[in-house]
Scaffold this motif. Structure first.
Motif, PDB file in Angstrom:
ATOM      1  N   SER A  75      45.472  37.185  43.788  1.00  0.00           N
ATOM      2  CA  SER A  75      44.586  36.202  44.341  1.00  0.00           C
ATOM      3  C   SER A  75      45.038  35.093  43.615  1.00  0.00           C
ATOM      4  CB  SER A  75      43.259  36.625  43.873  1.00  0.00           C
ATOM      5  OG  SER A  75      42.346  37.723  44.611  1.00  0.00           O
ATOM      6  N   ILE A  76      44.501  33.983  44.083  1.00  0.00           N
ATOM      7  CA  ILE A  76      44.659  32.553  43.360  1.00  0.00           C
ATOM      8  C   ILE A  76      43.423  32.366  42.627  1.00  0.00           C
ATOM      9  CG2 ILE A  76      43.976  31.037  45.338  1.00  0.00           C
ATOM     10  CD1 ILE A  76      46.350  29.172  44.269  1.00  0.00           C
ATOM     11  N   TYR A  77      43.551  32.026  41.318  1.00  0.00           N
ATOM     12  CA  TYR A  77      42.254  31.852  40.678  1.00  0.00           C
ATOM     13  C   TYR A  77      42.262  30.059  40.309  1.00  0.00           C
ATOM     14  CZ  TYR A  77      41.309  36.544  39.553  1.00  0.00           C
ATOM     15  OH  TYR A  77      40.970  37.920  39.641  1.00  0.00           O
ATOM     16  N   TRP A  78      41.045  29.879  40.852  1.00  0.00           N
ATOM     17  CA  TRP A  78      40.842  28.256  40.900  1.00  0.00           C
ATOM     18  C   TRP A  78      40.317  27.709  39.402  1.00  0.00           C
ATOM     19  CZ3 TRP A  78      43.529  25.838  44.322  1.00  0.00           C
ATOM     20  CH2 TRP A  78      43.416  26.296  45.470  1.00  0.00           C
ATOM     21  N   VAL A  79      41.049  26.849  38.830  1.00  0.00           N
ATOM     22  CA  VAL A  79      40.350  26.099  37.761  1.00  0.00           C
ATOM     23  C   VAL A  79      39.826  24.876  38.066  1.00  0.00           C
ATOM     24  CG1 VAL A  79      41.113  25.095  35.335  1.00  0.00           C
ATOM     25  CG2 VAL A  79      42.310  27.114  36.368  1.00  0.00           C
ATOM     26  N   ILE A  80      38.241  24.785  38.012  1.00  0.00           N
ATOM     27  CA  ILE A  80      37.770  23.871  38.221  1.00  0.00           C
ATOM     28  C   ILE A  80      37.035  23.081  37.059  1.00  0.00           C
ATOM     29  CG2 ILE A  80      35.473  22.792  39.491  1.00  0.00           C
ATOM     30  CD1 ILE A  80      36.054  25.295  41.508  1.00  0.00           C
ATOM     31  N   LYS A  84      45.558  28.155  39.857  1.00  0.00           N
ATOM     32  CA  LYS A  84      45.985  26.766  40.203  1.00  0.00           C
ATOM     33  C   LYS A  84      44.767  25.690  39.891  1.00  0.00           C
ATOM     34  CE  LYS A  84      48.185  23.787  42.930  1.00  0.00           C
ATOM     35  NZ  LYS A  84      48.207  22.634  41.988  1.00  0.00           N
ATOM     36  N   LEU A  85      45.097  24.430  39.411  1.00  0.00           N
ATOM     37  CA  LEU A  85      43.728  23.700  39.139  1.00  0.00           C
ATOM     38  C   LEU A  85      43.581  23.364  40.470  1.00  0.00           C
ATOM     39  CD1 LEU A  85      45.392  21.168  36.361  1.00  0.00           C
ATOM     40  CD2 LEU A  85      43.742  23.159  35.912  1.00  0.00           C
ATOM     41  N   MET A 137      56.899  24.426  44.744  1.00  0.00           N
ATOM     42  CA  MET A 137      57.619  25.529  44.302  1.00  0.00           C
ATOM     43  C   MET A 137      57.239  26.847  45.016  1.00  0.00           C
ATOM     44  SD  MET A 137      59.791  23.905  42.235  1.00  0.00           S
ATOM     45  CE  MET A 137      60.560  25.240  41.573  1.00  0.00           C
ATOM     46  N   TRP A 138      58.160  27.545  45.092  1.00  0.00           N
ATOM     47  CA  TRP A 138      58.001  29.019  45.700  1.00  0.00           C
ATOM     48  C   TRP A 138      57.881  30.139  44.542  1.00  0.00           C
ATOM     49  CZ3 TRP A 138      57.663  31.286  50.679  1.00  0.00           C
ATOM     50  CH2 TRP A 138      57.672  30.402  51.821  1.00  0.00           C
ATOM     51  N   PRO A 139      56.914  30.916  44.542  1.00  0.00           N
ATOM     52  CA  PRO A 139      56.933  31.898  43.595  1.00  0.00           C
ATOM     53  C   PRO A 139      58.119  32.772  43.581  1.00  0.00           C
ATOM     54  CG  PRO A 139      55.360  32.449  45.389  1.00  0.00           C
ATOM     55  CD  PRO A 139      55.793  30.959  45.590  1.00  0.00           C
ATOM     56  N   LYS A 140      58.538  33.310  42.598  1.00  0.00           N
ATOM     57  CA  LYS A 140      59.799  34.400  42.543  1.00  0.00           C
ATOM     58  C   LYS A 140      59.077  35.844  42.543  1.00  0.00           C
ATOM     59  CE  LYS A 140      62.944  31.596  39.603  1.00  0.00           C
ATOM     60  NZ  LYS A 140      62.831  30.690  40.610  1.00  0.00           N
ATOM     61  N   ARG A 141      57.857  35.976  42.199  1.00  0.00           N
ATOM     62  CA  ARG A 141      57.197  37.370  42.332  1.00  0.00           C
ATOM     63  C   ARG A 141      56.398  37.416  43.566  1.00  0.00           C
ATOM     64  NH1 ARG A 141      54.993  37.809  36.360  1.00  0.00           N
ATOM     65  NH2 ARG A 141      54.418  40.037  36.883  1.00  0.00           N
ATOM     66  N   VAL A 142      56.923  36.920  44.562  1.00  0.00           N
ATOM     67  CA  VAL A 142      56.256  37.244  45.819  1.00  0.00           C
ATOM     68  C   VAL A 142      55.732  38.571  46.315  1.00  0.00           C
ATOM     69  CG1 VAL A 142      56.483  37.085  48.731  1.00  0.00           C
ATOM     70  CG2 VAL A 142      57.266  35.058  46.978  1.00  0.00           C
ATOM     71  N   GLN A 148      50.027  21.660  34.690  1.00  0.00           N
ATOM     72  CA  GLN A 148      50.825  21.207  36.083  1.00  0.00           C
ATOM     73  C   GLN A 148      51.356  22.421  36.983  1.00  0.00           C
ATOM     74  OE1 GLN A 148      53.636  18.210  35.585  1.00  0.00           O
ATOM     75  NE2 GLN A 148      51.995  16.706  34.756  1.00  0.00           N
ATOM     76  N   GLY A 149      51.065  22.273  38.459  1.00  0.00           N
ATOM     77  CA  GLY A 149      51.499  23.407  39.109  1.00  0.00           C
ATOM     78  C   GLY A 149      50.655  24.369  39.126  1.00  0.00           C
ATOM     79  N   TRP A 150      51.222  25.742  38.922  1.00  0.00           N
ATOM     80  CA  TRP A 150      50.581  26.796  39.295  1.00  0.00           C
ATOM     81  C   TRP A 150      51.216  27.667  38.041  1.00  0.00           C
ATOM     82  CZ3 TRP A 150      53.908  30.733  39.906  1.00  0.00           C
ATOM     83  CH2 TRP A 150      54.995  30.495  40.885  1.00  0.00           C
ATOM     84  N   ARG A 151      50.226  28.824  37.602  1.00  0.00           N
ATOM     85  CA  ARG A 151      50.801  29.818  36.659  1.00  0.00           C
ATOM     86  C   ARG A 151      50.642  31.129  37.336  1.00  0.00           C
ATOM     87  NH1 ARG A 151      52.632  25.861  35.163  1.00  0.00           N
ATOM     88  NH2 ARG A 151      52.611  24.815  33.319  1.00  0.00           N
ATOM     89  N   TYR A 152      51.355  32.185  36.727  1.00  0.00           N
ATOM     90  CA  TYR A 152      51.036  33.522  36.992  1.00  0.00           C
ATOM     91  C   TYR A 152      50.010  33.901  35.815  1.00  0.00           C
ATOM     92  CZ  TYR A 152      55.574  33.916  39.340  1.00  0.00           C
ATOM     93  OH  TYR A 152      56.430  33.620  40.257  1.00  0.00           O
ATOM     94  N   LEU A 153      49.072  34.862  36.625  1.00  0.00           N
ATOM     95  CA  LEU A 153      48.011  35.261  35.757  1.00  0.00           C
ATOM     96  C   LEU A 153      48.040  36.878  35.690  1.00  0.00           C
ATOM     97  CD1 LEU A 153      45.348  34.468  34.061  1.00  0.00           C
ATOM     98  CD2 LEU A 153      44.446  34.475  36.548  1.00  0.00           C
ATOM     99  N   ALA A 154      48.229  37.333  34.920  1.00  0.00           N
ATOM    100  CA  ALA A 154      48.090  39.047  34.744  1.00  0.00           C
ATOM    101  C   ALA A 154      46.600  39.508  35.164  1.00  0.00           C
ATOM    102  CB  ALA A 154      48.591  39.351  33.371  1.00  0.00           C
TER     103      ALA A 154
END
Length: 159
Positions: free
Chosen positions: A71-76, A25-26, A58-63, A121-127
């Motif tokens: 984890s959530i990885y922050w893009v700064i 996520k940004l 949006m809710w993730p489908k891969r809860v 925009q929004g969030w993305r999955y990250l393997a």
């Protein structure tokens, strides 16, 4: 790099073997990891129970996979710079009556090796295999490389 395991607390998520996925996520308007931490601490103080959560539409489908160690990885400023373990997802209803997703995060913000990311925009999955490594303890206190050098090294795959 931090990896999920079979020993996940059942209140956090349903284990699905060692399979997990992260989110990315940004962190809009944030200049650095210290500012992200300060902002989250301030928001947590205002929140019931002192728990910080990030709200998204949006809710993730891969809860289940996320809660299995993700984890959530922050893009700064165009670089993944830190991560936080995702604890759970809470339903949040806004003043407008719209249902949203509250991503409840661990208090610990872990600095990572800076990794370039294009805006999105929004969030993305990250393997897990695409996630940057955590910085070794104490490395976050070192003087950072000049921004131009850091970007050049990242572009050729050395960071």
């Amino acid at each position: 790099m931090w990896l999920g395991s079979e020993s996940v607390d059942k209140t956090v998520g349903k284990p699905v073997g060692n399979k997990f996925v992260n989110m990315m996520k940004l962190s809009v308007g944030t200049e650095n990891v210290d500012q992200l931490i300060a902002w989250q601490q301030h928001r947590a103080e205002l929140s019931p129970g002192g728990q910080y959560y990030h709200q998204t539409r949006m809710w993730p489908k891969r809860v289940d996979e996320i809660l299995n160690g993700g984890s959530i990885y922050w893009v700064i400023k165009g670089e993944i710079s830190a991560r936080q373990r995702i604890i759970r997802f809470d339903e949040k209803i806004g003043n407008d009556g719209i249902r949203r997703c509250g991503i409840v995060l661990d208090h610990e913000v872990v600095p990572t090796v800076n990794t370039l990311r294009r805006p999105f925009q929004g969030w993305r999955y990250l393997a897990p295999e695409d996630a940057p490594a955590d910085l070794p303890k104490g490395r976050d206190q070192e003087e950072p490389l000049p921004e131009e050098l850091n970007r050049a090294l990242a572009e050729i795959g050395l960071l």
